[in-house]
Every structure is written in structure tokens, then in C-alpha cells.
Design a protein around this motif. Structure first.
Motif: not given
Length: 450
Positions: A73-84, A97-104, A109-114
């Protein structure tokens, strides 16, 4: 806790229909929704809505980036894109072990709401705690390697595994295959180092009846057996130079010919190759085709030697004991024995550790392995090879392979060894495989830390 934002019902309904485990998060790590696949796969008892993702998956009170792991989530907020990222999660089967793929997902109002988080258990590794099967490890070096495997496995890219002998290249090749869409088809290994040059082409591509003396009937080759699956070329650096061009044609066009035939055949396969040699040096020396090297190394992965996998020796030792001394015999390692095992340099890597444990198990009459049995097994083992490991298998040429020294012996392990030892300091130093001066320096450091 403040009131949670209401998630869009359309988004919740969409996630519920997905076959993979998904959860929906707000920007404070609270779980707003979890789909059925998540509940089934991770065996969640009761609702997780309102809990934080780090509390559910890690049993932690703070986000991952405050607990020594990367936070998608911190990486996605910084990049504005999907992070794994690759994480270790608590599951009903233990830590896995779990592969995580998080998409903002943009808010009103344009910001990452979820944030939509997809979680997939890796079929490429066993639990990171001791297990009798699969890849085992928790060290940062191992997790970096496993993260690359998880990324490339679902693709069609050719994978080149680089590492010293005994680092587990065949296990990683199986991991790449199991994580791909070809997992239901065959993984066909080709041992390039043991195959005579005169038979290599026939074994790989097959032959027609009468193609050569002794060819009494037509026979398909290993390429044909791997059609639809994965062809694993082990020790690819040993392929004879004249045959490299034919392998290159297979990789470039997907076509080949049986020996003694003019018919062009097609194979749909993925190639995973492995070597302990430095192929770049071989290209410069003219012993390996440059064009073939680039075809094979679309996605190179360096397998770390055991000396770079801090903390993994203990995990591996416990798991390997189950293989070399299976039930009903139940062996366990004393603290001093484990300390001695962790102090070894292991130029032969995991294979050498397994051999050492097998010798140790044979020398042990009870159910507890002590330092004396490990020392005896070390004493009756083969001396180190004079030439060492061939330099440069996936590592920069400037780096040299050096044995692991006494700092690899952790403070806790040294305390265990000290408590269990009844003899002189000189004998303890010999038992741990370090000099007396190094031992006294370590003991002085331990004393200062009290």
C-alpha cells in the motif's frame, strides 16, 4: 475506531465473482470486504471486515513497513500504480509464502479511495518453516530469489537459473513450471552434462528408423515429450558447440527435425535452463554462442549460495533430517550441534549440508544429535576441493567465493555451544571450526553485551 467508508456495492459484487482471493482495503489498512475465494482459501473463521490486513495476515499491530517488510500500500501510494510483493502470511497450514498484488482504485476526487488486494499462495514453495518437501528458506536472499520466481513463472519467458552446484536449481526449475499455465503438462529434464555428443541430438530431437546404426525403430525425443510443457536444460553450458545452433533454431522458431528426417516438426514448449558456469565468460572465449545465450537468458535468476542465506541453515537442517532419517526414527539437533552446522562454509551448498546430516544421522545411536556427532561427521568427510567452485555463475566476475567465517555464527548459537561444551576453549574453537583468537574475540564481545 472511526467509522469505515462504505465500499461501492458494484466493486464488492465484482470481487465476489473472482476465482482468486481478494480483499478490499481503505487507506488505513482496514479490510472493507473479502470475497468467497479468500474465505475458502485462507480458512477465515468469522468476518475480517473492520480488521487491518496486517493483523489478519501477519498477526501484527503495525503495518508491514513498520515491521521489517515491504508494504504494497505504501508503494502504491508513492507510485500511483499497481504494486506486487512477496510476503509470509499466517494461514491454517502455518506460515506460507503469498504473492500480493495491490491495485489502487481512484476515489471520487481522484485520490486513491480504496485498494484491491489479490493474494495467491505460491505453488512454487513449501512453508518457509521446516518441511520435508519444496523450497525452504526465510533469509532475505532466498526471498528475493523466490520473488523473482513468482513473477516470471506465469509468463512464457525463457528462464536461466545461475548458481553454484548444490544450490537447488532443479527444485527452482520445478517451481517455475508449477507456477505456470503449463503445470498440468510435463516438465522434461535434460541432463546436458551426462549426454555423449554423439547421442545428444538424437536424445533431444528423436530419430527415424535407420537414421544410424542401432536405430531399429523411430523414436521421439525429449523435445517432443515436453510439447505443451516445460523443457529443463540442466547444465546448459555443457551442450556441445555444434549442437547449440540446432537448439537455437528450436528456441527461435519452435521447429526441429528428427535425426534422419527432413520433416519439420513443431513444439510448443517453454525452456528453463540452468548452469553453474559463467556463460558470459564462455561467450567471450568462443565456447558458447552469444545468440543462444541471449535466447536462454530472457529472465536470469541468481540462486544464492547457502553462505549468503543467513538463518536458513537451521530451517534446512531440520527439514533435511526428515529425509535422511525418516519416521519412525525422530532425530533432533541440540543447540551446540546446530551452532556447529551453522558455522560451516558449505562450498557444496545444500547438497553438502544434506550429505553431512546423513553422515551425522548414521553416527548417532540415540534420538538427539549433539555437537560431537557433527564433529565426527565433519572429520570423516572429504577435504575441500582445491579448485573451489567455478567463479561467476550469475555473479559479477570481480567477486570471489570466500568461506563463511566466524561472524556467521550467531550470538545465540555461540551461547548454546558454550553452555553445552565441557572442555577447554581450544577444543571449543576446534569444534566450531574457528581459531582460538576468533573465539576469544567473540566471547569478549558477548561479555560486553551483557
Amino acid at each position: 475506531m472511526s467509522r469505515l467508508p462504505a465500499p461501492p456495492s458494484e466493486l464488492v459484487s465484482f470481487l465476489e465473482g473472482l476465482p482468486e482471493p481478494h480483499i478490499l482495503l481503505d487507506d488505513r489498512h482496514h479490510i472493507l470486504a473479502a470475497n468467497g475465494a479468500y474465505r475458502r482459501q485462507f480458512g477465515v473463521a468469522g468476518s475480517v471486515v473492520g480488521l487491518t490486513c496486517h493483523a489478519v495476515s501477519h498477526h501484527a499491530s503495525v503495518p508491514c513497513d513498520q515491521a521489517g517488510e515491504s508494504c504494497p500500500m505504501a508503494q502504491a501510494c508513492a507510485s500511483g500504480q499497481r504494486e506486487r510483493v512477496l510476503h509470509v502470511h499466517h494461514t491454517p497450514l502455518g506460515e506460507e509464502y503469498v504473492q500480493i498484488e495491490l491495485t489502487p482504485v481512484a476515489g471520487a476526487e481522484g485520490g486513491p479511495g480504496f485498494f484491491v488486494e489479490k493474494m495467491v499462495l505460491l505453488p512454487v514453495a513449501a512453508q518457509p518453516v521446516p518441511s520435508a518437501q519444496g523450497l525452504i528458506g526465510r533469509s532475505p536472499a532466498f526471498q528475493r530469489m523466490l520473488g523473482l520466481v513468482a513473477r516470471v513463472a506465469p509468463s512464457r519467458a525463457a528462464v536461466l537459473l545461475l548458481g553454484e552446484s548444490g544450490t537447488g536449481k532443479e527444485l527452482v526449475a520445478h517451481a517455475v513450471h508449477q507456477g505456470s499455465v503449463r503445470a498440468r503438462r510435463a516438465l522434461v529434464p535434460v541432463d546436458c552434462s551426462s549426454m555423449p555428443e554423439a547421442l545428444f541430438e538424437s536424445e533431444l530431437f528423436g530419430h527415424e528408423k535407420g537414421a544410424f546404426t542401432g536405430a531399429t525403430q523411430a523414436r521421439p525425443g525429449l523435445v517432443e515429450a515436453a510439447d505443451g510443457g516445460t523443457l529443463f536444460l540442466d547444465e546448459v553450458g555443457d551442450i556441445p558447440l555444434p549442437l547449440q545452433v540446432k537448439l537455437l533454431r528450436l528456441l527461435e522458431t519452435g521447429t526441429y527435425r528428427r535425426v534422419g528426417s527432413t520433416e519439420q516438426r513443431h513444439a510448443d514448449l517453454r525452456v528453463v535452463s540452468a548452469t553453474h558456469r559463467n556463460l558470459q565468460h564462455m561467450v567471450v572465449e568462443g565456447r558458447f554462442r552469444e545468440d543462444l545465450y541471449y535466447r536462454l537468458s530472457t529472465f536470469p535468476i541468481h540462486l544464492p549460495p547457502l553462505r549468503e542465506r543467513e538463518g536458513d541453515t537451521a530451517l534446512l537442517a531440520r527439514a533435511l533430517l526428515e529425509r535422511v532419517a525418516p519416521p519412525p526414527r525422530m532425530l533432533h539437533l541440540s543447540g551446540a550441534a546446530l551452532a556447529l552446522l551453522e558455522a560451516q562454509p558449505y562450498p557444496g551448498n545444500v547438497r553438502e549440508l544434506r550429505n553431512l546430516l546423513e553422515r551425522t544421522a548414521l553416527l548417532c545411536d540415540g534420538d538427539a544429535i549433539g555437537a560431537e556427532q557433527v564433529q565426527q561427521a565433519l572429520a570423516c568427510g572429504l577435504p575441500p576441493l582445491a579448485g573451489g567452485v567455478e567463479q561467476g555463475a550469475g555473479a559479477p566476475p570481480a567477486l570471489s567465493v570466500t568461506p563463511r567465517r566466524s561472524p556467521a555464527l550467531g550470538d545465540d548459537a555461540l551461547r548454546h555451544a558454550l553452555a553445552a561444551h565441557q572442555g577447554s576453549r581450544a577444543a571449543l574453537a576446534r569444534q566450531l571450526g574457528i581459531s582460538e583468537r576468533s573465539l576469544y574475540r567473540r566471547l569478549k564481545t558477548l561479555s560486553a553485551l551483557r
